[in-house]
Design an enzyme around this catalytic site. Structure first.
Site, PDB file in Angstrom:
ATOM      1  N   GLU A  40      -4.459  19.506  29.831  1.00  0.00           N
ATOM      2  CA  GLU A  40      -3.326  19.338  30.748  1.00  0.00           C
ATOM      3  C   GLU A  40      -2.426  20.577  30.760  1.00  0.00           C
ATOM      4  O   GLU A  40      -2.099  21.123  29.706  1.00  0.00           O
ATOM      5  CB  GLU A  40      -2.506  18.109  30.333  1.00  0.00           C
ATOM      6  CG  GLU A  40      -1.345  17.801  31.268  1.00  0.00           C
ATOM      7  CD  GLU A  40      -0.475  16.661  30.774  1.00  0.00           C
ATOM      8  OE1 GLU A  40       0.293  16.117  31.579  1.00  0.00           O
ATOM      9  OE2 GLU A  40      -0.560  16.320  29.572  1.00  0.00           O
ATOM     10  N   LYS A 113      -0.706  12.844  38.839  1.00  0.00           N
ATOM     11  CA  LYS A 113      -0.411  11.967  37.708  1.00  0.00           C
ATOM     12  C   LYS A 113       0.502  10.820  38.130  1.00  0.00           C
ATOM     13  O   LYS A 113       1.561  11.036  38.714  1.00  0.00           O
ATOM     14  CB  LYS A 113       0.238  12.800  36.593  1.00  0.00           C
ATOM     15  CG  LYS A 113       0.462  12.063  35.279  1.00  0.00           C
ATOM     16  CD  LYS A 113       0.957  13.044  34.233  1.00  0.00           C
ATOM     17  CE  LYS A 113       1.164  12.410  32.877  1.00  0.00           C
ATOM     18  NZ  LYS A 113       1.570  13.411  31.859  1.00  0.00           N
ATOM     19  N   CYS A 150      -3.311  12.573  31.095  1.00  0.00           N
ATOM     20  CA  CYS A 150      -2.528  12.293  29.892  1.00  0.00           C
ATOM     21  C   CYS A 150      -1.964  10.868  29.824  1.00  0.00           C
ATOM     22  O   CYS A 150      -2.688   9.944  29.531  1.00  0.00           O
ATOM     23  CB  CYS A 150      -1.433  13.341  29.720  1.00  0.00           C
ATOM     24  SG  CYS A 150      -0.780  13.419  28.018  1.00  0.00           S
TER      25      CYS A 150
END
Length: 290
Positions: A40, A113, A150
């Site tokens: 990431e 995300k 993540c």
């Protein structure tokens, strides 16, 4: 499929980070990797340890300089690359975005995300607007990739929706580490929980999982905390949660892991979770709390 994972530390010099990534991708491709997954926000230090408006200068458009850079590498070596970038969508509108680069250097697709944390040393809500593209797999020449980022990896809903949309593999670029004020025992509990929940996604959906984390220590520029020691431990597991490879928690690694995508078919025949889901009984899941 031969999957290359690059677990690296980061430095303040973005150019150095990118050149090291380029070298790593080239090496993995020469060793036979068909897909390379990066960690990431791999171009820079993990800037979310502080809230600083100057850090918005790190963001870039997509397409833009980084997609051109990694696109050239993908085309040169004929490899699919999963990257992770700080996207500048418009003035004042930014995302934490994964970009999948096809073998010919073109952009196969993007994922923004969805789950944005806001914890000490992880002040991501200051920088990132939650994603608005949903949980849609990205079709590539090596398969249909269910890419998330993540904090998304803790949520079974995202993994399930990717699976229901036909993802053949779940992929999570990551930046997560130890808090220095936690005991060694607590640090290891957190690391094992991180691994376990993702292996659970593999089992529940009958799909392989790839998680690539950064490694090394990065100080807190504000001095309010003792910084983050990223715990590495990047791994690839199979559709029964079987661990194919798990990297060190404190060393850089460049590894190729071979998986059989066809194995998922057999696992889903043995454990037909998708068949037996009670889709008529899950309405309550749309509530924040019952």
């Amino acid at each position: 499929m031969k999957i290359g994972i690059l677990q690296q530390h980061n430095v303040a010099d973005r150019k150095e980070n990118m050149m090291r990534l380029a070298e790593g991708i080239a090496d993995l491709a020469k060793r036979g990797a068909e897909l390379v997954v990066l960690q990431e926000l791999h171009n820079s230090l993990y800037f979310c340890q502080v809230e600083d408006v100057a850090n918005f200068d790190l963001a870039e458009t997509i397409p833009g300089p980084s997609t051109n850079f990694f696109g050239d590498i993908a085309k040169q070596y004929g490899v699919v690359i999963v990257t992770s970038l700080f996207e500048r969508r418009a003035p004042g509108l930014y995302h934490n975005t994964a970009v999948v680069i096809e073998q010919d250097g073109t952009i196969a697709g993007t994922y923004r995300k969805m789950h944005i944390p806001d914890d000490p040393a992880y002040y991501e809500k200051f920088y990132f607007t939650p994603g608005d593209k949903g949980f849609e797999p990205i079709q590539t020449s090596v398969g249909k990739l269910g890419v998330q980022v993540c904090w998304d990896q803790w949520y079974p809903e995202g993994a399930r929706l990717m699976a229901l949309a036909g993802a053949e593999i779940l992929i999570y670029p990551t930046a997560i580490g130890y808090a220095a004020n936690d005991t060694k025992e607590e640090q290891q509990r957190q690391r094992e929980a991180w691994t376990t929940v993702q292996r659970g996604h593999a089992v529940a959906n009958g799909l392989p999982v790839v998680a690539v984390n950064r490694v090394g220590y990065e100080p807190d520029p504000s001095g309010q905390t003792e910084g983050i020691e990223f715990w590495g431990s990047s791994f690839v597991c199979g559709p029964q949660g079987e661990m194919y490879y798990r990297a060190s928690d404190d060393e850089e690694e460049s590894v190729i892991v071979e998986i059989d995508l066809g194995h998922s078919e057999n696992v889903r025949r043995w454990w037909p979770f998708l068949r037996d889901r009670r889709i008529d009984a899950y309405d309550e899941i749309l509530k924040r709390y019952r």
